[in-house]
Design an enzyme around this catalytic site. Sequence first.
Site, PDB file in Angstrom:
ATOM      1  N   SER A 166       0.807  -1.225   0.000  1.00 55.98           N
ATOM      2  CA  SER A 166       0.000   0.000   0.000  1.00 55.98           C
ATOM      3  C   SER A 166       0.839   1.274   0.000  1.00 55.98           C
ATOM      4  CB  SER A 166      -0.944   0.002   1.207  1.00 55.98           C
ATOM      5  OG  SER A 166      -0.221  -0.052   2.409  1.00 55.98           O
TER       6      SER A 166
ATOM      7  N   LYS B  22      -6.605   3.770   8.325  1.00 59.40           N
ATOM      8  CA  LYS B  22      -5.691   4.737   7.732  1.00 59.40           C
ATOM      9  C   LYS B  22      -6.295   6.136   7.703  1.00 59.40           C
ATOM     10  CE  LYS B  22      -3.397   1.248   4.875  1.00 59.40           C
ATOM     11  NZ  LYS B  22      -3.175   0.721   3.512  1.00 59.40           N
TER      12      LYS B  22
END
Length: 766
Positions: A673, A716
């Site tokens: 990611s 996140k």
Amino acid sequence: MPDTTQLTLPVLPIHNGVVFPGMAVTIQVSSQEGRTALEAAKKSGDRLLIVPRLQGRYATVGTIATLQSDDDGNIVVSGESRARVGAGSVDENGALWVEAEESPEVDIIDDALDELVAEYRAVVSAVLENRGLGRVAERLLDMENPSQLADLAVYSPDLTLEQKVELLEALDIRHRLGLLLEWMREVLADQELRRKVRDEASESIEKSQRDYILRQQLEAIKKELGEEGDVASEYRAKLEERELPEKVADAVSKEIDRLERMSEQSPEHSWIRTWLDTMFDLPWGVTTEDRLDLAEAWTVLDADHTGLHDVKERIVEHLAVRKLRAERGHTEDIRRDSGAILLLVGPPGVGKTSLGESVARALGRKFVRVALGGVRDEAEIRGHRRTYVGARPGRIARALTEAGTMNPVFLFDEMDKVGNDWRGDPSSALLEVLDPAQNHTFRDHYLEVDLDLSEVLFIATANIAETIPGPLLDRTEVIRIDGYTDREKVEIARDHLLPRQVRNTGLEPEELDVTDAALAAIVDRYTREAGVRNLERELGKLTRKVATHIAGRSEETDANIVVHEEDVKEYLGKPKVWKDEASDRTDVPGVATGLAVTGSGGDVLFIEATAMEGDRGLTLTGQLGDVMKESAQIALSYVEAHATELNIDPDRLKSGRYHLHVPAGAIPKDGPSAGVTMLTALVSLLTDRKVKDTVGMTGEITLQGKVLPIGGVKQKVLAAHRAGLTEVIVPRRNEQDLDDVPEQVRQDLTFHIADTASDVLAAALV
């Protein structure tokens, strides 16, 4: 004193025995010293002095003996009398000659000596009788001469060589008998002690046998009189009182029959009794009635936990299904539906474990918890087989006994930390427990009967789902708990944590008031976590400081304490969390702000890129995993392939070495990611364009520049919000995951949806 005779005789030393007067003894002479003595004896009329030699020294008294025969070293000698050993000399042949003072025995008429002889005969007779040598004792009694009687002790196995030499040296018969009497008394006392121990052991064995026979007779008499009151009858009475499942009742009845036929002395007797006690302790057929009021369930869940809407919604759905089926008569369907297994996955401190207790309260069920962390033995789940010493049922059966019902809320805590190595694999044993299609016939190795777990509501917790075996994970319904926003933490602190710490420290609620601004300051400056565990510790520290202040002040002062934002440092000390301001880190080209998920929740991740002269290549630092290293290589390859589109000077791209670093270097990092973040950092460096200090990004990049979806979007985004960022770049296919983000967070952030690398760079670069 008797007349003594002075003689000069050759000496024959012996090392392993003693020759007494009146004895005829065969002696093997093999040494040169012995053969020399024999040759000298033949010159002295076949007479010689036999002297014991003990530990390198000669005895002071020897025995004058006559040589009867000599057959190649095997001689026969006849002892005559004792003699004191005097001065000696060695002749020319090497033989030792000594002056011997002969001491013949003299008959003594003395009443004291007669008493010694009588007592000695009695003691020796008792010793020989104890050994079954009665005939030898009779011969001893017939011997009249006290000296000859005493010298017979040379044949006793109870005397050592040193004691026999001491007897030879005792010329006075009274002294000799006194020594013998003392030693024989010790031998007799030792024999009596051994016989006493032997007799007591024999009596104990005979008593046990007698008790067993009498007990059997007593049981037979009771049966004849119809007055049975044995253990088996008590268990049969319990069996009649309890309504056990048919197969369970049959198994219990068979074990009671075995118990009845078995002796109490048998080890299996206690094993069967323990098994029967365990079976009767289990709550067969006992259940608690569910509370199916949906509104009340919501009230209970909201009172115990702030947020966690998804979990609460799933519990209420479970209640709603049971309520409808109960109202419409689908009782069998209710039983099957009860096998739902929920798996709560989330970082530490978000309330996964305490949520199990709240679910039990909402349902009106009993609650039991089993900690799986570090469990490595399958027997902890299934139990030990009854053949093992100390066997007992597994944790499942013991937890049901503890709960007292067959339908508790059962919490498997820390499922991701179950051991799985050469010592055992308890996770495989959990497969049957957590499978609604099988757990109605769960079999514990100790019980060896079917245990119905279909009505148990299983809830499991884990910090990460990746370490849970696939088959086990497949049997659960995963509900992710991604942590709390700062605003939710303030609410939790105000409504739950602070009141609990106030009670723990003995304060009254009105004595302490902490403002919301102060709570927000504690959350922001003293904790960095997805949950609230450290937050509660800091509040505990604050309340202890307040309690110390109140306990030490004078009674006249009754003003309550109010903690404002500016007072927090006074109570908790200097701040413990220093947030990296994005504006400070991205004020130069080549630094981009990424978003990551760690074991403690979401976090921001700065990626730094720099260039230097040297051979062309890429250096990576920061404890990066293989996947993350590949993402960096992909990002560099994309930049090189699309340099013209990105307005990068080709000469600058070709002549330089690049270094990518991801702080903090001591923490391992991996995953795809960070691909878009690495790409942005490289492009920023090569185009001298800064990255916006308000933007955080996440996503996987491909060689074609496509942005692929990633996981952990909610965590996140919450991390970006905590860090003060206002814009977040997420992949297109993760757009739907933004619905999981709390509304108040979505209102504070601007989201950029990216399909390609161009979308990312357009939103990220100044």
